[in-house]
Design a protein around this motif. Structure first.
Motif, mmCIF file in Angstrom:
data_model
loop_
_atom_site.group_PDB
_atom_site.id
_atom_site.type_symbol
_atom_site.label_atom_id
_atom_site.label_comp_id
_atom_site.label_asym_id
_atom_site.label_seq_id
_atom_site.Cartn_x
_atom_site.Cartn_y
_atom_site.Cartn_z
ATOM 1 N N LEU A 56 0.847 -1.196 0.000
ATOM 2 C CA LEU A 56 0.000 0.000 0.000
ATOM 3 C C LEU A 56 0.880 1.243 0.000
ATOM 4 O O LEU A 56 1.906 1.281 0.691
ATOM 5 C CB LEU A 56 -0.897 -0.014 1.244
ATOM 6 C CG LEU A 56 -1.908 1.117 1.442
ATOM 7 C CD1 LEU A 56 -3.119 0.607 2.238
ATOM 8 C CD2 LEU A 56 -1.318 2.324 2.149
ATOM 9 N N VAL A 57 0.486 2.234 -0.776
ATOM 10 C CA VAL A 57 1.159 3.537 -0.755
ATOM 11 C C VAL A 57 0.104 4.601 -0.496
ATOM 12 O O VAL A 57 -0.957 4.601 -1.129
ATOM 13 C CB VAL A 57 1.893 3.827 -2.082
ATOM 14 C CG1 VAL A 57 2.501 5.226 -2.064
ATOM 15 C CG2 VAL A 57 2.971 2.775 -2.331
ATOM 16 N N ARG A 94 4.131 -1.845 -8.967
ATOM 17 C CA ARG A 94 4.309 -2.774 -7.849
ATOM 18 C C ARG A 94 2.999 -3.445 -7.446
ATOM 19 O O ARG A 94 2.934 -4.185 -6.474
ATOM 20 C CB ARG A 94 4.907 -2.011 -6.645
ATOM 21 C CG ARG A 94 6.304 -1.442 -6.891
ATOM 22 C CD ARG A 94 7.328 -2.560 -7.051
ATOM 23 N NE ARG A 94 7.462 -3.348 -5.860
ATOM 24 C CZ ARG A 94 8.297 -3.079 -4.844
ATOM 25 N NH1 ARG A 94 9.104 -2.037 -4.925
ATOM 26 N NH2 ARG A 94 8.360 -3.863 -3.796
ATOM 27 N N LYS A 95 1.929 -3.093 -8.111
ATOM 28 C CA LYS A 95 0.601 -3.643 -7.826
ATOM 29 C C LYS A 95 0.157 -3.401 -6.373
ATOM 30 O O LYS A 95 -0.621 -4.172 -5.803
ATOM 31 C CB LYS A 95 0.529 -5.141 -8.159
ATOM 32 C CG LYS A 95 0.861 -5.440 -9.622
ATOM 33 C CD LYS A 95 0.395 -6.816 -10.046
ATOM 34 C CE LYS A 95 0.919 -7.183 -11.435
ATOM 35 N NZ LYS A 95 0.587 -6.183 -12.482
ATOM 36 N N ALA A 96 0.670 -2.350 -5.799
ATOM 37 C CA ALA A 96 0.264 -1.996 -4.438
ATOM 38 C C ALA A 96 -1.040 -1.192 -4.476
ATOM 39 O O ALA A 96 -1.411 -0.635 -5.513
ATOM 40 C CB ALA A 96 1.366 -1.180 -3.758
ATOM 41 N N LEU A 97 -1.712 -1.155 -3.345
ATOM 42 C CA LEU A 97 -2.909 -0.321 -3.237
ATOM 43 C C LEU A 97 -2.492 1.148 -3.159
ATOM 44 O O LEU A 97 -1.527 1.486 -2.463
ATOM 45 C CB LEU A 97 -3.696 -0.669 -1.964
ATOM 46 C CG LEU A 97 -4.391 -2.032 -1.937
ATOM 47 C CD1 LEU A 97 -4.810 -2.385 -0.497
ATOM 48 C CD2 LEU A 97 -5.625 -2.025 -2.847
ATOM 49 N N LEU A 98 -3.241 1.997 -3.857
ATOM 50 C CA LEU A 98 -2.937 3.434 -3.823
ATOM 51 C C LEU A 98 -4.050 4.171 -3.075
ATOM 52 O O LEU A 98 -5.201 4.137 -3.492
ATOM 53 C CB LEU A 98 -2.810 3.973 -5.254
ATOM 54 C CG LEU A 98 -2.588 5.481 -5.392
ATOM 55 C CD1 LEU A 98 -1.316 5.929 -4.674
ATOM 56 C CD2 LEU A 98 -2.536 5.882 -6.869
ATOM 57 N N ASP A 124 -7.120 3.385 -5.497
ATOM 58 C CA ASP A 124 -7.922 2.352 -4.835
ATOM 59 C C ASP A 124 -8.814 2.914 -3.751
ATOM 60 O O ASP A 124 -9.905 2.404 -3.489
ATOM 61 C CB ASP A 124 -6.997 1.281 -4.242
ATOM 62 C CG ASP A 124 -6.372 0.446 -5.336
ATOM 63 O OD1 ASP A 124 -7.118 -0.312 -5.979
ATOM 64 O OD2 ASP A 124 -5.164 0.618 -5.586
ATOM 65 N N LEU A 125 -8.332 3.921 -3.094
ATOM 66 C CA LEU A 125 -9.163 4.539 -2.068
ATOM 67 C C LEU A 125 -8.852 6.026 -2.068
ATOM 68 O O LEU A 125 -7.698 6.430 -1.883
ATOM 69 C CB LEU A 125 -8.883 3.910 -0.693
ATOM 70 C CG LEU A 125 -10.047 4.033 0.286
ATOM 71 C CD1 LEU A 125 -10.037 2.923 1.309
ATOM 72 C CD2 LEU A 125 -10.090 5.396 0.942
#
Lengths: 369, 369, 369, 369
Positions: free
Chosen positions: D115-116, D141-145, D166-167
């Motif tokens: 997550l970032v 990186r397929k992390a949540l943003l 994402d949020l």
């Protein structure tokens, strides 16, 4: 100390009503009135628009028939007289609608007839005049027809063009639930033509022609003078609400409240003044006070129980009280509280009334739709 | 075109609530609560203040008694548990107030007792808990007393200092007729002391101590964060109105509406759920649906007749409907429409109820004062 | 679809203005006007109250001096004439205050003099008439003194009793920041006495005496007719705000905005029409358009930059534009935007003006207080 | 006495926000955010929605990168940590946007990244972070943003779906000119999926999943709990106004005000903190106080001249003051008053600044569009 922290008032700081909004607003009132006639705004309560209509139409040499069903009706005749007209007042029986036969009879006696003025419905006594029949007689004589529809607009069908009404005054403050400091008049071309005799080098509140030259003929931008933002924004908000509900639904709601109220009052056991739906206003109902009863005591007690009850001006001899079911009060809860509140008030003075039967009759009438 | 002319909204363009107004506003809530404890604002609905109180007071090693008379009560126990406390839930009979004997019994079984939580009145079922007796027991044990008075404030007497309530949460949105996005908590010094175990390097919505360090200890100027002008101005306006009417009169008005409603419902012929005034909330009344009756049909029909009727969450087995007579609805007209509207709705489904008798009983109870 | 969800309008659903609130409201206007005379409400814009004052005071056999410093002044003479009076219009130089010497001279030529009418300040041209000196001359002749103080109230000192003004008309819509659909008149006993010649069997908008018999003599309860809740609540809110700020502070704020505006305009390099503070209104400032400049282009461009600029009716030959610094605009930000916005507008048409110097001069004048 | 006559408050007596209005309201926010993700309402200020997002997404085993450009950024890392995550805070230079190179570097050193979190724009320092570049790295990186767009919404382009956020949390209270007690979050399906680890038998303010199960999954009728009519009606009114103006026009208006403000401040002669348009927020501008100048004296004096100036939290070493040109202040008059008011304040303390040049530069920049 908190006393010098003022909650900001929503009534101040309004933007001016936009110059390009007056014409569409007028057009929406035209649609309500079902007319292609011009519609103009008078920035004052409706009685000012009425006085102005008389002052503008009245003239030397005019013969007018003024149908009187309330004190306001008497004023209209007087205003026409001041403007120079010969006015014949035709008085209805106290607190009753005019009979069309009386209208026909008095018209037959007038070889010249230039204008007929009538109030559509009277809240003071709760009556409805036979406007359609009157209009028909007036048109046979090619006289101007002036209608005070302040109390009927929104409570009764009104089709200005079908009835060929030459000058019709309404206000947003009754069934439409809007502000009282603005009134609206629809004016036919015949009416404008009848006003040109007025010789006025300077404007006057009582000269409707000023609105033609100062607003209509200039393309209907900002209204002349200093418009009240409060009144115009409130009128627009009221119109929006009415249009969303639909005028037909508004009228139906008033009829429903009126029918339920009168059913309730009859079951309560009081003397309802105008029983016939065709002769009764939907905005208010009146009943006769039992003898030896203090009107103010009834009013105070009923008010404490959520009712809105007032003395019915216009027929002192009949000792009428008037129950208000107009606008937001043309709904189940306030209209029921009117009837039951009056019942409690009468009971508290020892009058034998049937609150239970009244509530049942009210509910039955309301549920019947 | 008029569709792009927007009526200016009174809800926008409000000035910020003045920094020097928060402290006096808090003091006025202190007066309502009859407390010298600190009063703080939580800028969210009351459930957030309640969760925060549990999260802030709860800790490892704490033993708590949680009196449950509605689903909200269950949540409170869970919130304390999350914070580390050992929580004993004491459930009342479904839809009923807690019996003080049950409280005494369960307390006797707990050698350690640090906190007792209870809801004063429940709108969902219309019950009132025996707060005074509970407080007395809690004080014998020197435990902290936490009271959810959201639904009782303005409808029942509440004296925070006389009852030595350590943490009391209210909201302006029920009997006070104010906004729902703001809640108010009174916090005793004992409560603040109990919170210091919380180790929080950054602020949290659920940490009431932030309001102490960020507002109380800084002299009660502007509240931290971004205050909602809408909520604070509305809360101030609601307070002003309540103070003008007088809290005692507000409470009396709710009691009157509640008594009249329950008298009316009984005369109507339905099964009133909580009859005893001492055990019933003044903000809502509940009655049992007759068997085989569609609750939603009742609600829809009654709503169409001006009633505010809702399913009574909290006791599904009892099949309760809840009638709302809170705030502006704690008056004659809306409360009467509630009862008669429910009557019409039941009749429309073929249930034999007595609308007339209900209206009479309601009126008698109301007039009795 | 959301288009049929209407944001509730704060302008509808207002409670009626309470019957017992009119008298205190009138008394607060008395305090503003510094008078013990009667104060009455006219439910329409101020021009209606002015026309009514002329229609009510004017009569056959009356000799009146009408001081004309704007088109409205001309109307006043005409209204008096319609009422039967012999009216002598005294015209000021175009767009200028009347000179007291001219007043003295024309009065000397009138052996009979019953009434003198004058406008205190004119927003159309931004001028202030020498009211104190005029009042002094009028009192030597024992004539009635009628003052239109609509545009000066709140912007200039006005002491009705010290100046012995017999009839003074104001409105809440200018410096007071209130609504435009209500006006207020203070009426001396001498004025009431002068009206009794009016023989009116029915009421008229233009008969001020109706307000005496229909309201004052009945104990100042509800005003007759159908009051506009919007106007009275807004007037009360405006009064509350003015009282909280203090009338002296309101006047000072207008003077400050006016001085800063005129300093700014001079530094900008335009021809300020009325420079002398003693001869200039604080509510508006006027300047002469450079030749060959399109007034509407200036107005449009300045408006886009936050200015409120209007054609200055009343002196077409002088080609004046009027800058509005009234009410909420009598503050730093809007008044500065007026001056700089006009500067940008002039520059955009190729006129060489000094925006920087204007902003500096404006700031200096404002900071000087 | 008038003190017991209360002007009716437009903030009370609002109808409940209709159950069928929440879904369309959410859809209008979706349109503003340019997203097909779910949009939910959190009935509290935006910091609560932010804390809830961290509490709901954070978990044991998560590795998060938290980009810190203000104190609020620090809180976000702490909230994730409380939820169990391993959090790497990446601090920007004091009062500056994050450099994308720093983001790339720290991400390279993290083998796991889930997550970032980043703030789009900061009003406290007036900076804008390079969101697009950050999003691009995060997606590699397929992390949540997670993006805090509270201060950028309405002031900068924001395309949630194009940036695959994402949020995203926004509030109506800044550029949109709406209320502060309501916040809005767009939540991707990936985000919902990431929340299911949360094991919560009872609801919590900090559990966003409650809004999925309690509202989205139930068909988006009435929101759970007790909605604030004030907040929802005000949010709707604000949206209506924004939609009428057009989001692009709103953004342009903020950019114009920001550019003119910074041009004005530079010409004034103060040290503008963030000059590059691409790195600066359009909602606020910051400048460095000259040494030995009392910040509060500047604030007080500038405020008296119509400016809105505040201490710029977030970079105490830089001694920044923050000028607010957000919402209604993103217009010519208030933004000009900001610049000139600051100039007057600095002059009053003996600092040599060029008010004239500032007004000219401001006007030029504004007129350039």
């Amino acid at each position: 100390m908190t006393q010098n922290i003022l909650t900001p008032s929503a009534l101040l700081g309004l933007p001016p009503y936009p110059a390009n909004a007056y014409a569409p607003l007028a057009d929406r009132f035209k649609a309500l009135l079902k007319t292609k006639n011009d519609v103009v705004f008078v920035q004052a309560e409706a009685i000012v628009a009425l006085e102005a209509s008389a002052a503008s139409l009245g003239r030397q040499g005019m013969v007018a028939l003024n149908i009187v069903t309330s004190p306001y009706g008497k004023y209209y005749g007087e205003w026409l007289r001041r403007a120079g007209a010969e006015v014949h007042d035709l008085l209805a029986d106290e607190g009753r609608p005019i009979r069309i036969s009386a209208v026909i009879e008095v018209m037959a006696g007038l070889p010249q007839l230039d204008l007929v003025a009538v109030v559509h419905a009277e809240t003071s006594t709760g009556i409805l005049n036979p406007l359609e029949a009157i209009a028909s007689e007036v048109h046979k004589r090619k006289a101007l027809l002036v209608v005070d529809a302040v109390a009927s607009m929104g409570g009764h069908e009104l089709d200005v063009d079908a009835l060929e009404i030459d000058l019709c005054v309404i206000g947003p403050q009754k069934a439409l639930g809007g502000p009282a400091g603005l009134s609206i008049a629809s004016v036919s071309q015949r009416s404008w033509a009848a006003m040109v005799h007025v010789d006025k080098p300077s404007p006057s509140t009582l000269n409707l022609l000023d609105l033609k030259t100062g607003w209509l003929d200039k393309g209907r931008g900002a209204v002349p003078g200093m418009p009240s933002a409060q009144e115009f924004w409130a009128a627009e908000a009221a119109l929006q609400r009415i249009e969303q509900e639909g005028l037909a639904a508004v009228i139906k709601r008033h009829r429903l409240a009126a029918n339920a109220t009168r059913s309730g009052l009859e079951a309560l056991g009081v003397n309802v003044w105008v029983k016939n739906e065709g002769k009764a206003s939907t905005l208010a109902s009146t009943f006769q006070l039992p003898t030896n009863v203090d009107a103010q005591a009834i009013i105070d007690n009923a008010t404490a129980h959520g009712a809105v009850v007032l003395p019915a001006h216009g027929s002192p001899g009949a000792r009428l009280l008037r129950i208000d079911h107009t606008g937001a009060r043309a709904n189940f809860a306030p209209a029921l509280a009117n009837v039951v509140g009056v019942g409690i008030a009468l009971q508290s003075l020892g009058i034998d009334v049937k609150i239970g039967a009244a509530a049942e009759a009210f509910s039955r009438a309301f549920a019947a739709g």
